[in-house]
Design a protein around this motif. Structure first.
Motif, PDB file in Angstrom:
ATOM      1  N   ALA A 163      -9.054   4.238  -8.554  1.00 49.16           N
ATOM      2  CA  ALA A 163      -9.262   4.670  -9.964  1.00 49.16           C
ATOM      3  C   ALA A 163     -10.277   3.539 -10.474  1.00 49.16           C
ATOM      4  CB  ALA A 163      -7.903   4.115 -10.836  1.00 49.16           C
TER       5      ALA A 163
ATOM      6  N   CYS B 157      -4.672  -1.102 -10.550  1.00 47.71           N
ATOM      7  CA  CYS B 157      -4.258  -0.214 -11.877  1.00 47.71           C
ATOM      8  C   CYS B 157      -2.756  -0.273 -12.281  1.00 47.71           C
ATOM      9  CB  CYS B 157      -4.725   1.101 -11.855  1.00 47.71           C
ATOM     10  SG  CYS B 157      -3.787   2.165 -10.643  1.00 47.71           S
TER      11      CYS B 157
ATOM     12  N   CYS C 209      -0.448   1.508  -9.886  1.00 47.80           N
ATOM     13  CA  CYS C 209      -0.392   1.052  -8.614  1.00 47.80           C
ATOM     14  C   CYS C 209       0.169  -0.460  -8.389  1.00 47.80           C
ATOM     15  CB  CYS C 209      -1.714   1.016  -7.708  1.00 47.80           C
ATOM     16  SG  CYS C 209      -2.492   2.554  -7.527  1.00 47.80           S
TER      17      CYS C 209
ATOM     18  N   CYS D 125      -5.700   3.084  -5.305  1.00 42.61           N
ATOM     19  CA  CYS D 125      -5.906   4.566  -5.431  1.00 42.61           C
ATOM     20  C   CYS D 125      -7.457   4.807  -5.733  1.00 42.61           C
ATOM     21  CB  CYS D 125      -5.179   5.059  -6.636  1.00 42.61           C
ATOM     22  SG  CYS D 125      -5.658   4.371  -8.183  1.00 42.61           S
TER      23      CYS D 125
ATOM     24  N   CYS E 116      -9.474   0.145  -8.849  1.00 44.66           N
ATOM     25  CA  CYS E 116      -8.256  -0.188  -8.012  1.00 44.66           C
ATOM     26  C   CYS E 116      -8.383   0.046  -6.565  1.00 44.66           C
ATOM     27  CB  CYS E 116      -7.261   0.880  -8.665  1.00 44.66           C
ATOM     28  SG  CYS E 116      -5.469   0.819  -7.842  1.00 44.66           S
TER      29      CYS E 116
HETATM   30 ZN   LIG Z   1      -4.607   2.440  -8.498  1.00 46.01          ZN
END
Ligand SMILES: [Zn+2]
Ligand SMILES: [Mn+2]
Ligand SMILES: [Mn+2]
Ligand SMILES: [Zn+2]
Lengths: 140, 140
Positions: free
Chosen positions: A101, A136, A139, A99, A96
């Motif tokens: 991820a 993700c 987000c 963030c 991501c």
């Molecule tokens: Zn994210």
DNA sequence: CTCCTTATTGCAGTTACTTGCAATAGAGAA
DNA sequence: TTCTCTATTGCAAGTAACTGCAATAAGGAG
């Protein structure tokens, strides 16, 4: 993640390469730092043991191990490259961009695509560690 | 490949960005050079018209156009990045690391993978111009 | 057309990584 | 163990790309 240095050393020597203390330290660092690690982090780590060890040597060793498929590399959008032991389970990543991820996905997931590349174009994709960037669920 | 500067300019201005002669020249260069073009080539090209135009400006403009999805970028294994007008048909590439052969593949081909990423991880891949490296039929 | 805000540029310095070269040192042969 | 060949290292310079900052100029308001 762990690596069998004896086995790797034998293979490298057999191919005419040399197993130097620098290379061993660098591979150990990649292993011990674990996960996705930057060249910078590897350098700082080996530096503590052998201060004279050069940055250029770190980059060269990392590239060498990539060529030998002992480690994998991924270029991040920030321009840095992260390295990882190319161990037992080859995988790819969904990362991501917001963030950070990071979903690790097995080689399997890409097989249908690679298979189609081969069938339709006779093309064999040879990338063992791709990062797909996006967003993700949270987000979006 | 061609671009409608009027339309692009209007969109950018509407978003609060400015349409400078530098940006116009740079986008024209990407368009006229055609295909996959390096920042270096763009720089040399615009340089002939406006010698004072800076390299940093070229890189910034190229990144800006990428952010705005007006051009796409691919990082090659040699470390250079090539740019291309993100025109009408979004596509990806299979690139032979030996001979350089380059198969352009439609966005469609990756859809099943991206679809699975979304279903299994809720992850939306946002890459519109990926290069998969490997070997073509002849080079294997 | 003039003014004003602020996005963008030029410039110079920085980062991440690569590379040429002479010195060093693995590792196989004797 | 010693010798020899050449892969690898340290060092320093080089490259592609990025960035902070002060000066410039796009473009909307009046
Ligand atoms: Zn994210
Ligand atoms: Mn990984
Ligand atoms: Mn393309
Ligand atoms: Zn080929």
């Amino acid at each position: 993640m762990s690596h069998n240095m004896e086995e790797i050393a034998a293979r490298l020597r057999g191919a005419g390469y040399r197993v130097t203390p620098q290379r061993q330290l660098i591979l150990d660092a990649v292993c011990e730092l674990g996960g996705h690690v930057t060249a910078e982090a590897v350098y700082e780590s080996v530096q503590e043991i052998v201060p004279s060890l050069n940055q250029g040597t770190v980059y060269r060793a990392l590239n060498f191990f990539c060529d030998e498929r002992i480690v994998t590399a991924t270029r991040q959008p920030d321009g840095r490259t992260v390295y990882e032991l190319a161990g037992q389970n080859p995988h790819h990543h969904f990362v991501c961009q917001v963030c950070g991820a990071d979903y690790e996905v097995s080689q399997q997931m890409l097989r249908p695509l690679f298979e189609r590349a081969r069938q339709e174009y006779g093309f064999a994709v040879e990338m063992d560690h791709i990062s797909f960037f996006g967003r993700c669920r949270e987000c979006r």
